[in-house]
Design a protein around this motif. Structure first.
Motif, short mmCIF file in Angstrom:
data_model
loop_
_atom_site.label_atom_id
_atom_site.label_comp_id
_atom_site.label_asym_id
_atom_site.label_seq_id
_atom_site.Cartn_x
_atom_site.Cartn_y
_atom_site.Cartn_z
N ASP B 83 42.72 48.63 44.92
CA ASP B 83 41.72 47.85 44.19
C ASP B 83 41.43 46.50 44.84
N HIS B 85 38.91 43.55 46.07
CA HIS B 85 37.66 43.01 45.52
C HIS B 85 36.78 42.48 46.62
N ILE B 87 32.70 41.00 47.80
CA ILE B 87 31.36 40.50 47.49
C ILE B 87 30.47 40.69 48.71
N SER B 105 33.90 52.40 45.70
CA SER B 105 35.06 52.67 44.85
C SER B 105 35.96 53.74 45.45
N THR B 110 36.11 47.24 44.69
CA THR B 110 35.20 46.91 43.60
C THR B 110 34.24 45.83 44.09
N VAL B 111 32.94 46.09 43.95
CA VAL B 111 31.95 45.08 44.34
C VAL B 111 31.67 44.21 43.13
N ASP B 112 32.11 42.95 43.18
CA ASP B 112 31.99 42.08 42.02
C ASP B 112 30.65 41.37 41.93
N ALA B 113 30.06 41.04 43.06
CA ALA B 113 28.78 40.32 43.03
C ALA B 113 28.15 40.35 44.41
N VAL B 129 25.51 45.85 40.31
CA VAL B 129 26.07 44.64 40.92
C VAL B 129 25.10 43.48 40.73
N PHE B 140 32.06 30.76 42.73
CA PHE B 140 32.51 32.14 42.51
C PHE B 140 33.81 32.40 43.28
N HIS B 144 37.48 33.49 41.72
CA HIS B 144 37.76 34.92 41.78
C HIS B 144 38.62 35.24 43.00
N VAL B 146 38.76 37.24 46.13
CA VAL B 146 37.82 37.95 47.00
C VAL B 146 38.56 38.39 48.27
#
Lengths: 209, 209
Positions: B83, B85, B87, B105, B110-113, B129, B140, B144, B146
């Motif tokens: 998992d 993360h 961007i 995925s 996981t693409v957060d933004a 997204v 950000f 977060h 990243v």
């Protein structure tokens, strides 16, 4: 210059050498030893000498390589002076990105046309490349020399489209569909771009640094 | 499971094994010998056994590999269950194509933004997204975790953007700018996608078949 039995690993290093030599040229470097080139590329000097020896004698003992000459030699081996002709099938986001930004001509390719099913793009042009209807594809291929087809189409139609193109005589595919394409027809070459291989390599490195 | 001094070549074969094992699974193959796997992938059986031995003992003499288990093991080594993360910076055509089609995925991301400068896309979402303004980027990242930034921005701003992100603590870059990025900061990983390397490999093959 053509050699038999050159391994896939050697062939895949050639474009990397070419890219680094281009960089050296643009930095104004005139000559470089296999040792220095190796350090820049994280390859051993002996590996470099061995790779180049597959194609002839390029360096000079005690002098190293003339960067401009070596770049031209490797570019020639890779076929950048061949003027290959290429068409694209599928002009979605990825197709647009490639047509707008990818330096096809620097790789020795002329993009003659692109094809799509969407009326929104048919009849337009992207970066000078005309976008045609898929209904015009067969006639185009029969009347033009097409060395490579770029496949930027949905996965569901990838193999069928490739099979149809092969039946029309196409032998080279640059495949962005992330489907492993295959064919029983001799001499057909698929070059697959697998983005996931790259991201998973990064995933390994950030987990193991 | 972490091993030292595993060569780049071995690491780059891992995603290929993972991809082929996924295919075997979807074809319902339960077990496979190193010999058969090698034939499918054009790798020698001894190379495969040597690669896997870097990470432990996976096969069983006389039985071969259990496909499902081996896939899980290699996926674990690659970090697909981690998992991570991620961007994205730059939501042009290529950014859109990746957000819409790339199976982040399945690779454990996981693409957060995503971030862009264009008012036309800021405030919208692509495949779930959210596209944010570049002015929100620093906040950000500071708030977060990243792991990886995908760079799908113009070449002219690539190194400056990377330097700024590194100063904010970012350590992983999936770089589509076709610029060779570098940093003096330890542990920063750049994974560069060079489309041209792939097309030039194809160019070589069609010229030498």
């Amino acid at each position: 210059m053509k050699k038999e039995n050159i391994s896939d690993a050697v062939i895949r290093r050639l474009p990397r050498y070419y890219r680094h030599l281009n960089e050296l040229c643009s930095r104004g470097v005139v000559r470089i030893s296999s040792h220095s080139l190796g350090q820049e590329m994280s390859i051993t000097a002996s590996q470099i000498r061995q790779d180049f020896s597959c194609f002839g004698e390029f360096g000079q003992q005690g002098y190293g390589y003339n960067v401009e000459e070596l770049k031209a030699e490797i570019g020639h081996i890779l076929g950048v002076d061949n003027d290959h002709h290429l068409i694209m099938i599928g002009v979605g986001n990825l197709g647009h990105a490639l047509l707008q930004n990818f330096p096809f001509s620097q790789c020795g390719f002329t993009v003659d046309a692109a094809f799509d099913v969407s009326p929104a793009v048919i009849g337009t042009a992207v970066n000078g490349v005309p976008i045609c209807s898929m209904s015009e594809l067969d006639t185009f291929i029969q009347s033009h020399s097409v060395d490579v087809v770029v496949l930027t189409i949905p996965q569901t139609v990838a193999q069928d489209t490739a099979d149809h193109l092969i039946s029309l005589g196409v032998k080279g595919f640059w495949n962005f569909t992330n489907i492993e394409l295959s064919s029983q027809v001799p001499d057909v070459q698929f070059e697959n771009i697998h983005f996931a291989d790259s991201l998973l390599t990064l995933s390994y490195r950030i987990a193991n640094r």
